[in-house]
Design a protein around this motif. Structure first.
Motif, PDB file in Angstrom:
ATOM      1  N   GLY A 170      20.696  20.509  19.048  1.00 26.71           N
ATOM      2  CA  GLY A 170      19.892  20.673  20.261  1.00 26.71           C
ATOM      3  C   GLY A 170      19.439  19.339  20.811  1.00 26.71           C
ATOM      4  O   GLY A 170      19.313  18.352  20.057  1.00 26.71           O
ATOM      5  N   ALA A 171      19.207  19.307  22.124  1.00 31.23           N
ATOM      6  CA  ALA A 171      18.778  18.052  22.769  1.00 31.23           C
ATOM      7  C   ALA A 171      17.741  18.330  23.851  1.00 31.23           C
ATOM      8  O   ALA A 171      17.667  17.621  24.847  1.00 31.23           O
ATOM      9  CB  ALA A 171      20.000  17.330  23.342  1.00 31.23           C
ATOM     10  N   GLY A 173      13.461  19.496  24.740  1.00 33.11           N
ATOM     11  CA  GLY A 173      12.157  18.868  24.511  1.00 33.11           C
ATOM     12  C   GLY A 173      11.803  18.809  23.037  1.00 33.11           C
ATOM     13  O   GLY A 173      11.326  17.771  22.531  1.00 33.11           O
ATOM     14  N   SER A 234      17.444  27.164  20.771  1.00 34.83           N
ATOM     15  CA  SER A 234      16.819  28.490  20.752  1.00 34.83           C
ATOM     16  C   SER A 234      17.734  29.527  20.109  1.00 34.83           C
ATOM     17  O   SER A 234      17.398  30.707  20.073  1.00 34.83           O
ATOM     18  CB  SER A 234      16.442  28.900  22.174  1.00 34.83           C
ATOM     19  N   PRO A 241      21.495  34.582  21.080  1.00 32.20           N
ATOM     20  CA  PRO A 241      22.594  34.701  20.115  1.00 32.20           C
ATOM     21  C   PRO A 241      22.222  34.014  18.787  1.00 32.20           C
ATOM     22  O   PRO A 241      21.363  33.131  18.766  1.00 32.20           O
ATOM     23  CB  PRO A 241      23.758  33.959  20.779  1.00 32.20           C
TER      24      PRO A 241
END
Ligand code: NAP
Length: 319
Positions: A170-171, A173, A234, A241
């Protein structure tokens, strides 16, 4: 800072006559009558903090802070304040006049909070402030997700920071807070995989040579050397998913952290625990991120206890 109104400080407790003033009509419960240095009487309420958001969504922060206020015997308060974007600057720049010693800030105000205060290095690196307090009369800000992430890992997997290779998924916040915390704690290489490669590259550009952007498809190749795996996407969250990933590829002493806390037990954490790996969950991070704000506002460092965790778990399962 323009429009700034300094906090009222309690300089001494009133005598009995002053205290009796509390019984007069119009006097709020919990107020105290004190004298300042010039012997003038001041009506002072116990310190209170708040969560500023719009809309004022359901939050566990009041539950957490009221638990600590009770546990530590501190007279104080914590409320939720619904403040629309057009009223945010006025509210924050006059936070003290609104009756608060500090605040948490949530969607959609975190970037404005950064701009309207003196941010520390963590808030600047994350690009968003979630906690405000006064220091020497100045409104300061930080981002406590950094401390929440590392504090939770320290509690769940002491020694995790001997890892040299960490894989972050993930990238967004949350990833910025995680990456800043990892670098701050001396991790040599952070491999950053994101569905949208351009966002991973942008984050790597911001944080420098310690961060290596990798394609989402390269995750399997990196798992065997990831001593710590962190999911900041998420994926795995209720309604999203699942995160498709084979924890069997991780080293046998790897630590797995998932920021998702709805559900509490994500499929990633379930698989990691089934393999006997140490894990750190999203609820732990949520609780640990609240520690610093409480300490800044109320002057004592609270503890994340099993009792607090059970209280918030029960609240989460009500949903
Ligand atoms: P965000 O800024 O919106 O970022 C979301 C990230 O998830 C992005 O990297 C996005 O990739 C990725 N993503 C979304 N859907 C995906 C999919 N189908 N496949 C692959 N990647 C996908 O959100 P955030 O603020 O960083 O929050 C991320 C998660 O962390 C949320 O679940 C949030 O609740 C949790 N969180 C927890 C805590 C805590 O205290 N436990 C604190 C903060 C955040 P793209 O860039 O490709 O869109």
């Amino acid at each position: 800072m323009a429009g700034f109104i300094p906090a009222i400080h309690v300089l001494g407790w009133a005598n009995k006559k002053d205290v009796d003033a509390r019984d007069k009509p119009g006097h709020d419960e919990g107020e105290r009558v004190c004298r300042n240095a010039s012997q003038e009487h001041l009506v002072v309420k116990p310190p209170a903090a708040c969560l500023i958001g719009w809309p004022a969504a359901h939050s566990r922060s009041p539950l957490i802070h009221h638990y600590w206020l009770r546990a530590l015997g501190i007279e104080g308060g914590y409320s939720i304040e619904a403040v629309p974007p057009e009223g945010f600057a006025e509210f924050v720049l006059h936070l003290s006049a609104h009756g608060f010693v500090g605040a948490n800030v949530t969607i959609p105000h975190k970037e404005r909070a950064l701009a309207l205060s003196r941010p520390d290095a963590r808030a600047r690196a994350v690009g968003a402030a979630n906690t405000l307090w006064y220091q020497g009369g100045e409104l300061c800000s930080t981002n406590t997700d950094v401390e929440g992430f590392v504090g939770n890992l320290d509690a769940c997997a002491a020694g995790w920071d001997s890892a040299t290779d960490v894989l972050v998924l993930g990238a967004g916040g949350a990833a910025r807070a995680v990456v800043f915390g990892l670098i701050e704690r001396g991790v040599a290489r952070v491999h950053l995989a994101n569905r949208t490669m351009a966002r991973a590259r942008a984050l790597a550009d911001q944080f420098g040579a310690h961060v290596h952007p990798v394609a989402w498809e390269a995750i399997d190749d990196l798992l065997p050397r990831a001593q710590l795996l962190v999911n900041t996407t998420s994926l795995g969250m209720h309604g999203q998913p699942a995160l498709e990933l084979d924890v069997g590829l991780l080293p046998s002493d790897a630590v797995v952290a998932d920021l998702v806390y709805v559900p509490l037990q994500t499929p990633l954490l379930t698989a990691a625990r089934a393999r006997g790996l140490k894990t750190a969950d999203g609820l732990g991070m949520l609780l640990h991120q609240a520690v610093r704000g409480f300490e800044l506002w109320f002057g004592q460092r609270p503890e994340v206890t099993p009792e607090l965790r059970a209280l918030v778990e029960a609240d989460l399962t009500k949903l």
